[in-house]
Write a protein that holds these residues in place. Sequence first.
Motif, mmCIF file in Angstrom:
data_model
loop_
_atom_site.group_PDB
_atom_site.id
_atom_site.type_symbol
_atom_site.label_atom_id
_atom_site.label_comp_id
_atom_site.label_asym_id
_atom_site.label_seq_id
_atom_site.Cartn_x
_atom_site.Cartn_y
_atom_site.Cartn_z
ATOM 1 N N LEU A 137 0.819 -1.220 0.000
ATOM 2 C CA LEU A 137 0.000 0.000 0.000
ATOM 3 C C LEU A 137 0.853 1.271 0.000
ATOM 4 O O LEU A 137 0.458 2.284 -0.567
ATOM 5 N N LYS A 138 2.032 1.191 0.615
ATOM 6 C CA LYS A 138 2.961 2.332 0.569
ATOM 7 C C LYS A 138 3.464 2.560 -0.858
ATOM 8 O O LYS A 138 3.507 3.675 -1.359
ATOM 9 N N ILE A 139 3.855 1.465 -1.501
ATOM 10 C CA ILE A 139 4.424 1.541 -2.852
ATOM 11 C C ILE A 139 3.388 2.036 -3.860
ATOM 12 O O ILE A 139 3.682 2.856 -4.731
ATOM 13 N N TYR A 140 2.175 1.538 -3.732
ATOM 14 C CA TYR A 140 1.122 1.852 -4.711
ATOM 15 C C TYR A 140 0.130 2.878 -4.155
ATOM 16 O O TYR A 140 -1.061 2.806 -4.445
ATOM 17 N N LYS A 141 0.648 3.807 -3.393
ATOM 18 C CA LYS A 141 -0.206 4.795 -2.723
ATOM 19 C C LYS A 141 -1.112 5.542 -3.701
ATOM 20 O O LYS A 141 -2.281 5.805 -3.419
ATOM 21 N N LYS A 142 -0.570 5.898 -4.875
ATOM 22 C CA LYS A 142 -1.342 6.704 -5.827
ATOM 23 C C LYS A 142 -1.673 5.944 -7.106
ATOM 24 O O LYS A 142 -2.028 6.545 -8.110
ATOM 25 N N SER A 143 -1.537 4.630 -7.074
ATOM 26 C CA SER A 143 -1.749 3.832 -8.292
ATOM 27 C C SER A 143 -3.179 3.323 -8.408
ATOM 28 O O SER A 143 -3.755 2.835 -7.439
ATOM 29 N N ASN A 144 -3.732 3.455 -9.618
ATOM 30 C CA ASN A 144 -5.054 2.909 -9.915
ATOM 31 C C ASN A 144 -4.938 1.851 -11.005
ATOM 32 O O ASN A 144 -3.907 1.736 -11.678
ATOM 33 N N ASN A 145 -5.997 1.069 -11.161
ATOM 34 C CA ASN A 145 -6.080 0.088 -12.246
ATOM 35 C C ASN A 145 -4.939 -0.933 -12.250
ATOM 36 O O ASN A 145 -4.442 -1.321 -13.300
#
Length: 279
Positions: free
Chosen positions: A103-111
């Motif tokens: 969740l830290k790594i993909y904090k702003k990632s969608n899709n």
Amino acid sequence: YRNIISKGKSILKKYSILNAGIDSELLLSISLNKSRQKILLNLEEKLDQIQIDNYFKLIDRRKKKEPISFITGSKFFWKNDFVINKNVLTPRPETELLLEEVLKIYKKSNNIRVLDIGIGSGCILISLLKEKRRWKGDGVDISRFALKTAKTNAKIQHVENRIRFIHSDIDNFNFGKYDLIVSNPPYINKIEYNNLGLEVKDYEPHEALYGGIDGTKIIEKVIKKSNFILKQNGLLVMEIGLGQHFKVSNLLKNNGFYTLRIIKDYQNIKRCFIAKKIK
């Protein structure tokens, strides 16, 4: 309540149950369907004979080393309760570290398209999809019974429409390309498995625990397969066992991965690898 808890605690202590006091309180909470807090605030409340009998049935199960999670049929993980049974591994607090890092790594990632290898109860993938409303995932497991449990949990948490459940072993799995692969594979070695406590060995599924003679048999398969089904620069986030980090580092390096980070658990054990596919 006070007297019955005390009797339950004495029985559990006699059978060498750790945390006998807490467990005796929890079992009364389960048998009465009341919160542990409510019970502790009303210790002078009285019980009828049926309630007493029901309580000691649970004490009898616990003294035989049956885990609390199996008696309750559920275990809290991350932010939710998950259905647990003999077909799946009981979620551990250490596995939440894996979730935190993702969740830290993909904090702003969608899709993101994510694969959970060895989905078990579904606690990792379901928790990720609860946090990330636009993510979709696949969960693969060798056990049809585990997949059935994961499906139940997905329905309870209202994410079943965003997960595809696949019955397969990792060797025969070829279902496309992923941005992220997460896995808590079996990694207990032969010596550790033989020395496991009865709470684990007698109740949790062998195939979810045992990772071969040195514990890395399934880990190696996960790494090799991930190289083929991860997109370029995709991440593999995987839990490992005690003392396996040297071998796992080499396996990752030899299979086209660069290790970004190794996460230590609450006991300072190197527990979680985060690796990027670079070849």
